[in-house]
Write a protein that holds these residues in place. Structure first.
Motif, PDB file in Angstrom:
ATOM      1  N   TYR A  11      18.924   9.237   7.003  1.00 37.72           N
ATOM      2  CA  TYR A  11      19.265  10.348   7.887  1.00 37.72           C
ATOM      3  C   TYR A  11      20.320  11.228   7.219  1.00 37.72           C
ATOM      4  O   TYR A  11      20.937  10.845   6.214  1.00 37.72           O
ATOM      5  N   LEU A  12      20.552  12.384   7.773  1.00 34.25           N
ATOM      6  CA  LEU A  12      21.612  13.283   7.336  1.00 34.25           C
ATOM      7  C   LEU A  12      22.400  13.716   8.564  1.00 34.25           C
ATOM      8  O   LEU A  12      21.818  14.063   9.594  1.00 34.25           O
ATOM      9  N   TRP A  13      23.709  13.675   8.436  1.00 36.60           N
ATOM     10  CA  TRP A  13      24.561  14.199   9.502  1.00 36.60           C
ATOM     11  C   TRP A  13      24.493  15.717   9.494  1.00 36.60           C
ATOM     12  O   TRP A  13      24.487  16.344   8.428  1.00 36.60           O
ATOM     13  N   GLN A  14      24.511  16.306  10.670  1.00 40.05           N
ATOM     14  CA  GLN A  14      24.676  17.754  10.764  1.00 40.05           C
ATOM     15  C   GLN A  14      26.144  18.004  11.086  1.00 40.05           C
ATOM     16  O   GLN A  14      26.617  17.679  12.175  1.00 40.05           O
ATOM     17  N   ALA A  15      26.853  18.550  10.113  1.00 40.60           N
ATOM     18  CA  ALA A  15      28.294  18.737  10.277  1.00 40.60           C
ATOM     19  C   ALA A  15      28.583  19.686  11.429  1.00 40.60           C
ATOM     20  O   ALA A  15      28.065  20.812  11.456  1.00 40.60           O
ATOM     21  N   PRO A  16      29.407  19.282  12.402  1.00 43.24           N
ATOM     22  CA  PRO A  16      29.707  20.142  13.548  1.00 43.24           C
ATOM     23  C   PRO A  16      30.552  21.360  13.176  1.00 43.24           C
ATOM     24  O   PRO A  16      30.587  22.340  13.905  1.00 43.24           O
ATOM     25  N   CYS A  17      31.195  21.300  12.014  1.00 45.14           N
ATOM     26  CA  CYS A  17      32.082  22.389  11.605  1.00 45.14           C
ATOM     27  C   CYS A  17      31.336  23.549  10.953  1.00 45.14           C
ATOM     28  O   CYS A  17      31.673  24.714  11.149  1.00 45.14           O
ATOM     29  N   CYS A  18      30.307  23.235  10.151  1.00 45.16           N
ATOM     30  CA  CYS A  18      29.610  24.283   9.406  1.00 45.16           C
ATOM     31  C   CYS A  18      28.089  24.225   9.570  1.00 45.16           C
ATOM     32  O   CYS A  18      27.387  25.094   9.058  1.00 45.16           O
ATOM     33  N   GLY A  19      27.588  23.192  10.236  1.00 49.05           N
ATOM     34  CA  GLY A  19      26.162  23.093  10.486  1.00 49.05           C
ATOM     35  C   GLY A  19      25.337  22.609   9.310  1.00 49.05           C
ATOM     36  O   GLY A  19      24.113  22.475   9.410  1.00 49.05           O
ATOM     37  N   LYS A  20      25.982  22.283   8.188  1.00 45.83           N
ATOM     38  CA  LYS A  20      25.256  21.826   7.006  1.00 45.83           C
ATOM     39  C   LYS A  20      24.940  20.337   7.117  1.00 45.83           C
ATOM     40  O   LYS A  20      25.589  19.604   7.868  1.00 45.83           O
ATOM     41  N   LEU A  21      23.949  19.897   6.347  1.00 45.04           N
ATOM     42  CA  LEU A  21      23.501  18.511   6.391  1.00 45.04           C
ATOM     43  C   LEU A  21      24.089  17.708   5.233  1.00 45.04           C
ATOM     44  O   LEU A  21      24.000  18.131   4.083  1.00 45.04           O
ATOM     45  N   GLN A  35      37.452  19.743   6.081  1.00 52.51           N
ATOM     46  CA  GLN A  35      37.065  18.369   6.346  1.00 52.51           C
ATOM     47  C   GLN A  35      36.211  18.282   7.612  1.00 52.51           C
ATOM     48  O   GLN A  35      36.377  19.071   8.541  1.00 52.51           O
ATOM     49  N   MET A  36      35.316  17.308   7.607  1.00 50.38           N
ATOM     50  CA  MET A  36      34.443  17.121   8.763  1.00 50.38           C
ATOM     51  C   MET A  36      34.998  16.032   9.672  1.00 50.38           C
ATOM     52  O   MET A  36      35.434  14.981   9.202  1.00 50.38           O
ATOM     53  N   ASP A  37      34.995  16.304  10.958  1.00 52.72           N
ATOM     54  CA  ASP A  37      35.397  15.324  11.959  1.00 52.72           C
ATOM     55  C   ASP A  37      34.148  14.553  12.381  1.00 52.72           C
ATOM     56  O   ASP A  37      33.330  15.048  13.149  1.00 52.72           O
ATOM     57  N   ARG A  38      33.990  13.350  11.874  1.00 57.40           N
ATOM     58  CA  ARG A  38      32.760  12.598  12.145  1.00 57.40           C
ATOM     59  C   ARG A  38      32.618  12.217  13.611  1.00 57.40           C
ATOM     60  O   ARG A  38      31.522  11.962  14.092  1.00 57.40           O
ATOM     61  N   PHE A  39      33.751  12.173  14.336  1.00 56.37           N
ATOM     62  CA  PHE A  39      33.689  11.823  15.747  1.00 56.37           C
ATOM     63  C   PHE A  39      33.052  12.936  16.584  1.00 56.37           C
ATOM     64  O   PHE A  39      32.633  12.699  17.715  1.00 56.37           O
TER      65      PHE A  39
END
Length: 250
Positions: A11-21, A35-39
């Motif tokens: 899978y790939l996370w969709q970063a909530p900050c920039c929308g990138k995978l 930095q990405m907030d994984r929570f």
């Protein structure tokens, strides 16, 4: 103990900050200028069918399992390593859970054999490793607890040992039982008397192990604490006794 990090790539996370995978927050942070907030992660993309969906353990479209372990707080997926989420640490830890306990004062999960058997330092894991200056609390490298209560990465501790260093980088306390080494210094001092002009000379010292202040015989090989017998000491001022003798002579 080390934080749990994923090793799968279904899978790939969709970063909530920039929308990138990205496959993980570390990959994201290495590529981006933030930095990405994984929570705050809410969606993932399945690498098998490319379906973007709510973060969950199994793909809603092709039913591939993203990970044997899934935490819906940290949004972590991994193989089964007896992981558990520590509410007090705020992150997932590699288990099994029954082998660890959370020390409230240290604010860190520690091995059960350290329960009641370590010196607590408040919020010690929230400090960076004093050797490499990298984060300890969320590090993928295990932490080593020193007798003084301070932490450093296990790999950094091993590097210290290889170089012959035996003091905590923060408080200078000995990092393991040094009695055999102190006994060896005793023998070397007994076999190496100081020159006549320095015999009887004393010096004030402070002991890094027991914090005692004392006046002891001066020797170039080391000054022994009269309180605990440690040679892990620091000199306070210059030689004192032989100077007083010089004054009487004149």
């Amino acid at each position: 103990m080390p934080e749990l990090h994923l090793t799968t790539c279904f899978y790939l996370w969709q970063a909530p900050c920039c929308g990138k995978l990205y496959v993980c927050r570390l990959c994201h942070d290495a590529e981006e200028n933030h930095q990405m907030d994984r929570f705050k992660v809410r969606e993932v993309q399945c690498c098998e069918c490319q379906t973007v969906q709510q973060a969950q353990q199994t793909c809603q479209q092709c039913h591939v399992q993203f990970g044997e372990y899934y935490c819906d707080i940290c949004h972590l997926f991994d193989k089964d390593k007896k992981q558990y989420h520590c509410q007090d640490c705020g992150i997932c830890r590699i288990g099994p859970k029954e082998k660890y306990f959370h020390c409230v004062k240290c604010n860190l999960c520690l091995a059960q054999d350290l329960r009641g058997n370590h010196k607590c330092v408040e919020n010690v894991s929230r400090q960076n490793c004093p050797v490499c200056m990298e984060d300890i609390h969320t590090s993928r490298i295990g932490a080593h607890v020193l007798p003084c209560g301070h932490l450093l990465h296990k790999t950094c501790f091993d590097d210290m040992v290889r170089t012959g260093a035996y003091r905590c980088p923060l408080c200078m306390h000995s990092v393991w039982n040094m009695e055999d080494h102190w006994d060896q210094i005793d023998k070397e001092i007994a076999q190496s008397p100081m020159p006549t002009e320095y015999q009887g000379a004393t010096v004030k010292i402070i002991c890094n192990d027991c914090q005692a202040h004392c006046t002891v015989p001066f020797h170039v090989l080391g000054m022994k604490c009269s309180g605990c017998g440690s040679y892990n000491t620091a000199q306070e001022g210059g030689l004192i006794q032989h100077l007083e003798q010089d004054i009487h002579i004149h």
